[in-house]
Design a protein around this motif. Structure first.
Motif, PDB file in Angstrom:
ATOM      1  N   SER A  64      33.196  77.596 -46.074  1.00 20.32           N
ATOM      2  CA  SER A  64      32.206  76.475 -46.087  1.00 20.32           C
ATOM      3  C   SER A  64      31.428  76.214 -44.896  1.00 20.32           C
ATOM      4  N   PRO A  65      30.190  75.509 -44.909  1.00 20.58           N
ATOM      5  CA  PRO A  65      29.674  75.643 -43.676  1.00 20.58           C
ATOM      6  C   PRO A  65      30.408  74.432 -42.706  1.00 20.58           C
ATOM      7  N   GLN A  66      31.182  73.629 -43.364  1.00 17.85           N
ATOM      8  CA  GLN A  66      32.078  72.730 -42.459  1.00 17.85           C
ATOM      9  C   GLN A  66      33.173  73.355 -41.994  1.00 17.85           C
ATOM     10  N   ASP A  67      33.878  74.255 -42.632  1.00 15.25           N
ATOM     11  CA  ASP A  67      34.882  75.240 -41.926  1.00 15.25           C
ATOM     12  C   ASP A  67      34.295  76.305 -41.026  1.00 15.25           C
ATOM     13  N   ALA A  68      33.182  76.889 -41.188  1.00 21.84           N
ATOM     14  CA  ALA A  68      32.370  77.577 -40.239  1.00 21.84           C
ATOM     15  C   ALA A  68      32.244  76.869 -39.036  1.00 21.84           C
ATOM     16  N   MET A  69      31.597  75.725 -39.011  1.00 20.24           N
ATOM     17  CA  MET A  69      31.481  74.986 -37.789  1.00 20.24           C
ATOM     18  C   MET A  69      32.880  74.532 -37.132  1.00 20.24           C
ATOM     19  N   SER A  70      33.646  74.297 -37.964  1.00 22.33           N
ATOM     20  CA  SER A  70      34.828  74.002 -37.213  1.00 22.33           C
ATOM     21  C   SER A  70      35.688  75.165 -36.435  1.00 22.33           C
ATOM     22  N   GLN A  71      35.787  76.409 -37.108  1.00 22.75           N
ATOM     23  CA  GLN A  71      36.225  77.480 -36.687  1.00 22.75           C
ATOM     24  C   GLN A  71      35.416  77.908 -35.361  1.00 22.75           C
ATOM     25  N   ALA A  72      34.185  77.819 -35.244  1.00 25.08           N
ATOM     26  CA  ALA A  72      33.312  78.331 -34.199  1.00 25.08           C
ATOM     27  C   ALA A  72      33.514  77.239 -33.063  1.00 25.08           C
ATOM     28  N   ALA A  73      33.855  76.135 -33.072  1.00 19.38           N
ATOM     29  CA  ALA A  73      33.997  75.137 -32.349  1.00 19.38           C
ATOM     30  C   ALA A  73      35.436  75.466 -31.530  1.00 19.38           C
ATOM     31  N   ASP A  74      36.460  75.686 -32.633  1.00 20.65           N
ATOM     32  CA  ASP A  74      37.754  76.116 -32.080  1.00 20.65           C
ATOM     33  C   ASP A  74      37.759  77.308 -31.088  1.00 20.65           C
ATOM     34  N   LEU A  75      36.971  78.364 -31.424  1.00 23.14           N
ATOM     35  CA  LEU A  75      36.853  79.400 -30.696  1.00 23.14           C
ATOM     36  C   LEU A  75      36.395  79.195 -29.346  1.00 23.14           C
ATOM     37  N   LEU A  76      35.407  78.675 -29.288  1.00 21.35           N
ATOM     38  CA  LEU A  76      34.721  78.139 -28.104  1.00 21.35           C
ATOM     39  C   LEU A  76      35.617  77.491 -27.179  1.00 21.35           C
ATOM     40  N   ALA A  77      36.242  76.568 -27.673  1.00 22.34           N
ATOM     41  CA  ALA A  77      37.222  75.629 -26.927  1.00 22.34           C
ATOM     42  C   ALA A  77      38.380  76.477 -26.403  1.00 22.34           C
ATOM     43  N   LYS A  78      38.732  77.282 -27.199  1.00 21.90           N
ATOM     44  CA  LYS A  78      40.004  78.453 -26.544  1.00 21.90           C
ATOM     45  C   LYS A  78      39.357  79.174 -25.632  1.00 21.90           C
ATOM     46  N   PHE A  79      38.116  79.693 -25.625  1.00 28.99           N
ATOM     47  CA  PHE A  79      37.497  80.699 -24.896  1.00 28.99           C
ATOM     48  C   PHE A  79      37.619  79.831 -23.480  1.00 28.99           C
ATOM     49  N   PHE A  80      36.963  78.613 -23.475  1.00 26.28           N
ATOM     50  CA  PHE A  80      36.694  78.088 -22.255  1.00 26.28           C
ATOM     51  C   PHE A  80      37.909  77.133 -21.707  1.00 26.28           C
TER      52      PHE A  80
END
Length: 315
Positions: free
Chosen positions: A204-220
């Motif tokens: 879902s677009p909601q899960d996609a946004m959540s996963q993308a934010a989580d990946l960026l948060a872990k990266f930084f």
């Protein structure tokens, strides 16, 4: 710094393989929206995992240009139809699925025998038509990965009789974002970031946004506790190290990257064997792509790609 708020303005399912979401992220300080927007967009399009069919073995078929008696489509058309099938799964290791149908009849994705934990997004997706009482039988291999993988045409190296399929793992089909300025008072200007996300239905677009934010948060987050006391490792041969760098590090456009890959150029060492003029001889590789490669080499590694081979100049 105030916490960000995200609001889902619209969410709809146009078709089983077309999901849409519209989001607003606020409040952001001036210029923060463009930074967050670009980072989220690139992550959504390139770094989310998906599952796809990567190879198939069809009974009685030796190569992709074959035809199957009693089946309307040739093998290449069937492989393209298998490529377009959308799956919902998270599998760590490659899995095998099967199908065995006796005609006459229409073969759709709903007839596939899938491994445990793998679901179809749209069972109506078309595969082939059997015109008589022939038996249509094939096995296919599934993998979970990211991005788009172009394979070498021919027989799969993992199994001698599996035919490879170009695989699109990206669950997000399209992303748009826009920025709106909001003036709270004379001294404070805030921004609202609007996101539009289209997915293929596997997420879902909601899960996609959540996963993308989580990946960026872990990266930084990995950059928070850097210890600069460790000495930087020195390599004996800088030239050899540079030559082993993958062309992915150049961050080229999709067109330029795909052209280099098709020309079997996988590392900087491979790339430095070419001059500017030789790059232009690569199929579908125009002056714009060549200039992009030259600029990326110079900017990231200080390497000047020659416009002509030295042997040609000295002759």
């Amino acid at each position: 710094m105030s916490l960000l708020q995200i609001e889902c303005l619209e969410s709809r399912i146009d078709k089983p393989r077309e999901h849409y979401g519209h989001f607003a992220i606020r409040p952001l300080n001036s210029s923060q929206a463009i930074t967050i927007g670009n980072a989220l967009r690139r992550t959504l399009l390139a770094d989310l995992q998906g599952t796809a069919i990567v190879a198939a073995r069809i009974a009685g078929v030796n190569h992709e240009f074959s035809t199957i008696p009693g089946v309307r489509e040739d093998v290449l058309e069937i492989l393209l139809n298998l490529k377009s099938i959308i799956l919902r799964a998270q599998i760590k290791e490659p899995q095998i699925g099967r199908i065995r149908v006796q005609g006459p009849g229409i073969v759709t994705a709903g007839l596939l025998e899938l491994p445990m934990g793998v679901e179809l997004v749209d069972p109506r997706q078309y595969i082939a038509t059997i015109c008589n009482n022939s038996i249509f039988e094939l096995e296919f291999r599934l993998e979970t990965n990211i991005g788009y993988r172009i394979t070498n045409r021919g027989i799969d190296t993992m199994a001698s009789d599996f035919l490879q399929i170009d695989s699109r793992f990206m669950p997000v089909k399209k992303v748009n974002f826009s920025i709106e300025e909001v003036q709270l008072d004379i001294s404070k200007d805030k921004e609202t970031l609007f996101f539009e996300i289209w997915t293929n239905g596997s997420i879902s677009p909601q899960d996609a946004m959540s996963q993308a934010a989580d990946l960026l948060a872990k990266f930084f987050n990995s950059l928070k506790n850097l210890d600069f006391n460790y000495p930087i490792e020195e390599f004996n041969s800088e030239e050899q190290t540079i030559g082993q760098v993958s062309i992915e590090e150049l961050q080229l456009s999709v067109r330029a990257y795909n052209c280099l890959k098709r020309a079997q150029i996988h590392s900087l060492g491979d790339l430095l064997n070419y001059s500017y003029e030789e790059l232009l001889e690569i199929k579908n590789f125009g002056q714009k792509s060549a200039k992009e490669v030259v600029d990326a080499l110079n900017k990231r590694y200080g390497i000047q790609l020659p416009y002509e081979k030295m042997s040609e100049v000295t002759e």
